[in-house]
Scaffold this motif. Sequence first.
Motif, mmCIF file in Angstrom:
data_model
loop_
_atom_site.group_PDB
_atom_site.id
_atom_site.type_symbol
_atom_site.label_atom_id
_atom_site.label_comp_id
_atom_site.label_asym_id
_atom_site.label_seq_id
_atom_site.Cartn_x
_atom_site.Cartn_y
_atom_site.Cartn_z
ATOM 1 N N MET A 117 0.818 -1.209 0.000
ATOM 2 C CA MET A 117 0.000 0.000 0.000
ATOM 3 C C MET A 117 0.853 1.262 0.000
ATOM 4 S SD MET A 117 -3.114 -0.818 -0.140
ATOM 5 C CE MET A 117 -2.975 -2.407 -0.914
ATOM 6 N N VAL A 118 2.087 1.117 0.520
ATOM 7 C CA VAL A 118 3.001 2.255 0.564
ATOM 8 C C VAL A 118 3.278 2.784 -0.853
ATOM 9 C CG1 VAL A 118 5.335 2.941 1.262
ATOM 10 C CG2 VAL A 118 3.973 1.495 2.735
ATOM 11 N N ALA A 119 3.058 1.930 -1.853
ATOM 12 C CA ALA A 119 3.270 2.341 -3.242
ATOM 13 C C ALA A 119 2.406 3.549 -3.616
ATOM 14 C CB ALA A 119 2.970 1.182 -4.187
ATOM 15 N N PHE A 120 1.335 3.778 -2.895
ATOM 16 C CA PHE A 120 0.506 4.948 -3.177
ATOM 17 C C PHE A 120 1.249 6.247 -2.843
ATOM 18 C CE2 PHE A 120 -3.340 2.110 -2.635
ATOM 19 C CZ PHE A 120 -3.777 2.255 -3.934
ATOM 20 N N TRP A 121 2.190 6.168 -1.920
ATOM 21 C CA TRP A 121 2.885 7.382 -1.469
ATOM 22 C C TRP A 121 4.301 7.494 -1.985
ATOM 23 C CZ3 TRP A 121 -0.700 4.809 1.496
ATOM 24 C CH2 TRP A 121 -1.776 5.563 1.951
ATOM 25 N N THR A 122 4.947 6.346 -2.215
ATOM 26 C CA THR A 122 6.321 6.412 -2.711
ATOM 27 C C THR A 122 6.467 5.460 -3.882
ATOM 28 O OG1 THR A 122 8.593 5.785 -2.231
ATOM 29 C CG2 THR A 122 6.932 4.830 -0.832
ATOM 30 N N GLU A 123 7.430 5.755 -4.747
ATOM 31 C CA GLU A 123 7.580 4.931 -5.953
ATOM 32 C C GLU A 123 8.285 3.610 -5.664
ATOM 33 O OE1 GLU A 123 8.301 8.324 -6.211
ATOM 34 O OE2 GLU A 123 6.495 8.819 -7.334
ATOM 35 N N ARG A 124 8.886 3.456 -4.482
ATOM 36 C CA ARG A 124 9.680 2.258 -4.244
ATOM 37 C C ARG A 124 9.202 1.480 -3.021
ATOM 38 N NH1 ARG A 124 10.524 2.529 -8.466
ATOM 39 N NH2 ARG A 124 12.316 3.067 -9.702
ATOM 40 N N ALA A 125 8.011 0.989 -3.075
ATOM 41 C CA ALA A 125 7.468 0.240 -1.947
ATOM 42 C C ALA A 125 8.231 -1.068 -1.752
ATOM 43 C CB ALA A 125 5.996 -0.039 -2.172
ATOM 44 N N SER A 126 8.731 -1.640 -2.848
ATOM 45 C CA SER A 126 9.361 -2.958 -2.745
ATOM 46 C C SER A 126 10.658 -2.912 -1.939
ATOM 47 C CB SER A 126 9.596 -3.556 -4.125
ATOM 48 O OG SER A 126 10.338 -2.666 -4.904
ATOM 49 N N SER A 127 11.280 -1.719 -1.803
ATOM 50 C CA SER A 127 12.491 -1.650 -0.986
ATOM 51 C C SER A 127 12.147 -1.923 0.483
ATOM 52 C CB SER A 127 13.183 -0.295 -1.145
ATOM 53 O OG SER A 127 12.274 0.735 -0.919
ATOM 54 N N LEU A 128 10.926 -1.582 0.852
ATOM 55 C CA LEU A 128 10.441 -1.873 2.197
ATOM 56 C C LEU A 128 10.393 -3.382 2.421
ATOM 57 C CD1 LEU A 128 9.400 0.260 4.213
ATOM 58 C CD2 LEU A 128 7.101 -0.472 3.629
ATOM 59 N N GLN A 129 9.995 -4.084 1.358
ATOM 60 C CA GLN A 129 9.915 -5.535 1.426
ATOM 61 C C GLN A 129 11.300 -6.156 1.609
ATOM 62 O OE1 GLN A 129 7.661 -7.792 1.700
ATOM 63 N NE2 GLN A 129 8.963 -9.558 1.287
ATOM 64 N N GLU A 130 12.296 -5.566 0.910
ATOM 65 C CA GLU A 130 13.669 -6.087 1.030
ATOM 66 C C GLU A 130 14.133 -5.984 2.484
ATOM 67 O OE1 GLU A 130 14.810 -7.144 -1.855
ATOM 68 O OE2 GLU A 130 13.632 -6.021 -3.320
ATOM 69 N N PHE A 131 13.790 -4.867 3.113
ATOM 70 C CA PHE A 131 14.169 -4.627 4.497
ATOM 71 C C PHE A 131 13.463 -5.633 5.413
ATOM 72 C CE2 PHE A 131 13.499 -2.148 8.491
ATOM 73 C CZ PHE A 131 14.830 -2.085 8.869
ATOM 74 N N TRP A 132 12.169 -5.763 5.189
ATOM 75 C CA TRP A 132 11.343 -6.699 5.956
ATOM 76 C C TRP A 132 11.875 -8.123 5.820
ATOM 77 C CZ3 TRP A 132 7.211 -5.988 9.167
ATOM 78 C CH2 TRP A 132 6.409 -7.087 9.437
ATOM 79 N N PHE A 133 12.350 -8.454 4.615
ATOM 80 C CA PHE A 133 12.804 -9.808 4.311
ATOM 81 C C PHE A 133 13.984 -10.230 5.192
ATOM 82 C CE2 PHE A 133 15.160 -12.959 1.718
ATOM 83 C CZ PHE A 133 14.154 -13.900 1.584
ATOM 84 N N LEU A 134 14.832 -9.263 5.569
ATOM 85 C CA LEU A 134 15.961 -9.541 6.461
ATOM 86 C C LEU A 134 15.477 -10.193 7.753
ATOM 87 C CD1 LEU A 134 18.394 -6.514 6.520
ATOM 88 C CD2 LEU A 134 18.919 -8.923 6.117
ATOM 89 N N PHE A 135 14.469 -9.568 8.366
ATOM 90 C CA PHE A 135 13.923 -10.082 9.621
ATOM 91 C C PHE A 135 13.224 -11.417 9.394
ATOM 92 C CE2 PHE A 135 14.279 -5.558 10.165
ATOM 93 C CZ PHE A 135 14.873 -5.467 11.413
ATOM 94 N N TYR A 136 12.529 -11.469 8.269
ATOM 95 C CA TYR A 136 11.822 -12.690 7.904
ATOM 96 C C TYR A 136 12.797 -13.866 7.823
ATOM 97 C CZ TYR A 136 9.393 -15.953 4.734
ATOM 98 O OH TYR A 136 8.846 -17.052 4.147
ATOM 99 N N LEU A 137 13.897 -13.624 7.116
ATOM 100 C CA LEU A 137 14.878 -14.678 6.906
ATOM 101 C C LEU A 137 15.412 -15.189 8.244
ATOM 102 C CD1 LEU A 137 15.999 -15.828 4.265
ATOM 103 C CD2 LEU A 137 17.989 -14.381 4.556
#
Lengths: 328, 262
Positions: B165-185
Motif C-alpha cells: 500500500m506504501v506504493a501509493f505514497w512512494t515509488e519504491r514500496a518494494s524496498s520496504l519488502q527487502e528490508f522486511w525480508f531480512l527479519f523474515y529470513l
Amino acid sequence: MSTIVVDHLSKIYPVAVKEAGFKGTLTHFFKRTYRQVKAVQDVSFQIESGEVVGFLGANGAGKTTALKMLTGLIHPTSGRVEVAGHIPFQRRSTFLSKVTLVMGQKQQLIWDLPALDSFKINGAVYGISDRALNHRVGELSEMLSLQGKLTQPVRKLSLGERMKAELLAALLHEPNVLFLDEPTLGLDVNAQVAVREFLREYNQRYGATVLLTSHYMADITALCKRVLMIHQGQLIYDGSLDRLVDRFSPCREVKVEFARPYSAHELSVYGDLQDVEKQSARFLVQQEGLTGAIAKILADLQVVDLTVSDPPIEEVIGQLFQAGTVAG
Amino acid sequence: MKRVLRIMKTFATVYYAYMVEYRAELLLWVLSGSLPIILMGVWTQAAQRSDFGLSPVEFARYFLAVFLVRQLTVVWVIWEFEREVLEGKLSFRLLQPIDPVWHHVFSHVSERLARIPFAILLIVLFFVLYPTAIFVPNIATIALFFLAAGLAFALNFLIQYTLAMVAFWTERASSLQEFWFLFYLFLSGAIAPLVVFPQTVRTIALFTPFPYLINFPASILVGLPVNLIQGFLVMLAWCAGFFALNRWLWRRGLKQYSGMGA
C-alpha cells in the motif's frame, strides 16, 4: 436528462521538482521541493444522454486528469462530478457496471493469454451469463471484424487488432457511458476508420453517451457534433464543432484563376494576398467581408474560376492551442 | 453466492492457464526456492559434529518441511502491485466492480497449483537420495500442517499486501519488502529451526509474526514441539491486525492515487 454533470471541478497535484546535475540530485534527496500543478481548474459542463462529445486540448492540457475524475479513478480536489446519477469516486458497483474507459496507450487484456480468457474474467466480474457473454462476444467481434483472432495470445495480435480487442473487452458489460482516451492512437488509417465506424454504430445501437479525446481531428469530425476544449486546465470552449471553426477561424481561403496575368500590386487591394502564380492567386479574406470581396473581384478582373474554402481544421485548432486565450 | 463461485472458478482457471503458459520459468522458480535444501546440507553436517538439540535426520526433515512451506506460502504481490500503481494499470482494475485484490489472490493460488507437481517431484528425488529421512506423518498431522500452511500464506500475503500500500505514497514500496525480508529470513525459521536459537531470541521472535510463517507449520509437520492453540490464535490475531491496517491504508491510498502514466 444529463448523464454527465461536472460542476466547478478542480484537481491540484503536488509534483516534486528536481534540478539537473549532481547538486540538484543531492538537494532533491535531502530537501524535496514541490510545485502545485493545477491540472484542472474550475471546469463545468453537462453532457446529455446519447451525446458524442469530443474533448480537445494539447498534451498536458488536463484532458486525461478530467477523464480520471469522471471515471472515479482519482479524487477531485474540489467541485462536483456526477455520472449516470452516481458520484464516481465512491465506485459503487452499479456505477462501475454502467461506465467504461478505453485508453489507447494502456491495455487491460492479459498479454500472454488469448483475449477470450480476459473476456471470461470480465464476464464473471460483471455477472454476465455464459450465454449472454458468447452472444455479445459474437456480436461485437463481428462489428469489429475480429473473428478468429480471439483464440490467439494477445501478444501475437497486431496493434490494430489488439486495440479492437481492448474495445471489445471494455464494452462487454454494455456500458452506457464510454470514456475514450485516444482510442485510435498509433493505428493505421484503415484501423482508425474501422474503430471510428464501430464507435458510431455502437452509439447508435445502444444510445450510449460518449466522451472522446483524440489527436486525430478526423476522429472528432467524424463522430462529434459538440466539442469541449480545455487549455491549461481551463475549459475555453463548449459548443458545436462548426461554430468553433466559424468563430475562431474568421478567415476564408479564396483561390482565383484569371484569363490574363495580374501583378501582385494590382491584386493586393482585394484581400490578404498569400501567393500569386502566373494567372492564379490565393487570398485570405475576412468572413464578414467575403461576399463584397468576391463581388469586387468578379466585377473588376477577368476571372476564369473561383473557389472558397475553410482552412483545414487541424490548422484552426493548432492556432487555438497556441493562442490559448480564447474566451468561451 | 452463485456469482462468487463463478468468479472464483473463472479466475482460478484463467490464472492457472496463465501460470502454466511458461513451464520452464515455473520450474526455475521452484528451484530458486531450494535454499532450505542447501541449508539442510549445512545443518546435518554440523549436527553430526556437535549437539544442537536435533539429530541430523531431524534437521533434514525440518528443512524439507521448510522447503514445502516456502513453496506453499511464497508471495510476490508487492512487486505486482507496485508496478500496477506506477504504470497506472491499477486504473483498469479499479474500474471493475470487484476489489482488485482478488486478481492477486487468485494468481497466487493458481500459481501454487501449477507449482506443486514440480515441488513434489523434488521431494521424491530427495527421498531417493536420502532414504533415512523418509517419514510418513499421520492424517491429523497432515491436516493440521495444511491448515497452518494455509494460514501462513494468508498472513504472508496480508503483510506483503499491506506493505504494498506504501506504493501509493512512494515509488519504491518494494524496498520496504527487502528490508522486511531480512527479519523474515532470520526470525521465521528459514535459516535455522527456532529450537536452536537462544532462549531470549526465541521469546522475542514469538512476539513477532515471523516464526508463524515458516517455523510453526514446518514444526507441526515434522513433530517438533509447538503450542498448537496459542500458535493458531496468534496467527489469527496478526491476520486480523494486518487486514484492518491494510483496508485503512487502501482507502487513504486511493485518495492519493493519481493513475500515473494513464
